[in-house]
Design an enzyme around this catalytic site. Structure first.
Site, mmCIF file in Angstrom:
data_model
loop_
_atom_site.group_PDB
_atom_site.id
_atom_site.type_symbol
_atom_site.label_atom_id
_atom_site.label_comp_id
_atom_site.label_asym_id
_atom_site.label_seq_id
_atom_site.Cartn_x
_atom_site.Cartn_y
_atom_site.Cartn_z
ATOM 1 N N TYR A 1 -10.238 -60.349 -47.170
ATOM 2 C CA TYR A 1 -10.820 -59.316 -48.761
ATOM 3 C C TYR A 1 -9.517 -58.214 -48.818
ATOM 4 C CZ TYR A 1 -12.555 -55.849 -51.016
ATOM 5 O OH TYR A 1 -13.183 -54.644 -52.848
ATOM 6 N N THR B 1 -8.480 -51.692 -53.151
ATOM 7 C CA THR B 1 -9.422 -51.641 -52.283
ATOM 8 C C THR B 1 -8.850 -50.842 -51.053
ATOM 9 O OG1 THR B 1 -11.088 -51.971 -50.545
ATOM 10 C CG2 THR B 1 -9.490 -53.187 -51.108
#
Ligand code: UDP
Length: 327
Positions: A141, A117
């Site tokens: 995350y 990501t």
């Protein structure tokens, strides 16, 4: 047909990848714990229900299917949740991935395409994020995904597990045939929330912060159509099958859209009103995340075809209107 293990194959991106794999002549084997995935999304090959944090579950998938390669999508991916429960993100994402790569090595599977990501880059204002940009994640995350990237490098050096890492920017849209699409419960992502407001299933959209240092004060993101994204994964898989070196690629378009621009586009394309109100900033949000995509285009030959805002919203809206499993 060659089998590819698709962790998270019942989720939004994973289910689109399964369709693309099946079209490209592979058999996708979905591995999913159905915590955020949907049984109705598993349409393109066999399914193993299991949890990556349980090593025996993943061993069973390898033993039963002997996949030649892996596409690893399974992860928790909500920034707000990661801010509230960092331990959950470290355990689920990092421990789950460790079990997966250890099992892969033991079962002789040597190629993995990993879904990372842009959140690994953190908050770097006014920078186009390239593969050479330093990574400073600002939430658990992004940190968990960065740790997995590092894990893959270590497992390659010692065990010869080769990888292609894709760092996604904001994924949007749906399968143009509307076989699969985006649906989360609870829904947290901007475009499906806007479409819920268009459909009248929610009162409106709250814009999280209008005092950011951007032209209209709202956060800027680089949106990529999910079909283009999974096309890149097929190219990444073939890259590994051709014996090329492990590599990381950012997948974005190089164009940013603000939250307000997305909402305006949805109004225009659906020809419906989208009631909005202004809310507080959401913890963990970066101001602007825009990718360079030169490497993917030049080296993989990736060419996004539907990643303009009109196609992304049209495809998402079509799916939104026909999907059964969201009701
Ligand atoms: N956003 C918003 N209202 C919402 C959902 C999202 O203003 O109800 C904003 C969010 O703060 C971010 C952008 O929309 O700036 C995209 O958020 P999303 O959750 O879709 O993806 P993320 O960028 O977190 O991966």
């Amino acid at each position: 047909m060659m089998k590819v293990l698709v962790t998270g194959g019942a989720g939004y991106i994973g289910s689109h990848a399964c369709k693309a794999l099946s079209k490209a002549g592979f058999t996708p084997v979905t591995f999913d714990n159905f915590s955020t995935g949907w049984h109705d999304a598993v349409q393109f090959g066999p399914c193993v229900e299991g949890d990556l944090t349980i090593r025996a579950d993943i061993d069973r998938a390898f033993a039963d299917h002997a996949p030649a390669a892996i596409m690893h999508f399974a992860a928790l991916s909500r920034v707000d949740e990661a801010m509230a429960k960092p331990g959950l993100y470290w355990r689920n994402n990092v421990l789950g991935s460790l079990n997966l790569v250890e099992a892969a090595v033991e079962h002789g599977c040597r190629d993995i395409v990993f879904s990372s990501t842009c959140a690994t880059y953190g908050d770097q204002d006014n920078v186009i994020l390239n593969e050479t940009t330093a990574q400073y994640p600002i939430n658990a995350y992004g940190a968990s995904k960065q740790a997995i990237e590092r894990m893959l490098h270590d497992f390659e050096a010692t065990h010869g597990l080769r990888h292609v890492i894709f760092r996604y920017f904001n994924v949007a849209g749906a399968d143009p045939d509307a076989d699969v699409g985006e649906f989360h419960r609870p829904e947290t992502h901007l475009i499906p929330i806007v479409l819920d407001a268009v459909a009248g299933t929610r009162d409106g959209v709250t814009v999280f912060g209008t005092d950011y240092p951007t032209p209209d004060g709202t956060c800027v993101r680089d949106y990529v159509h999910v079909s283009d994204l999974v096309d890149a994964h097929i190219l990444g898989l073939r890259w590994l099958m051709d014996g090329k070196e492990s590599r990381d690629f950012n997948l974005g378009t190089g164009t940013g859209f603000s939250v307000r621009e997305v909402i305006d586009a949805a109004r225009r394309i659906t020809n419906k009103d989208v009631p909005t109100k202004v809310g507080n900033r959401r913890a963990g949000d970066a101001v602007k995340l825009v990718s360079g995509s030169v490497r993917a285009e030049e080296e993989l030959g990736w060419q996004p075809k539907r990643s303009d805002m009109a196609h992304m919203i049209e495809d998402a809206w079509r799916w939104h209107q026909v999907a059964d499993y969201q009701r």
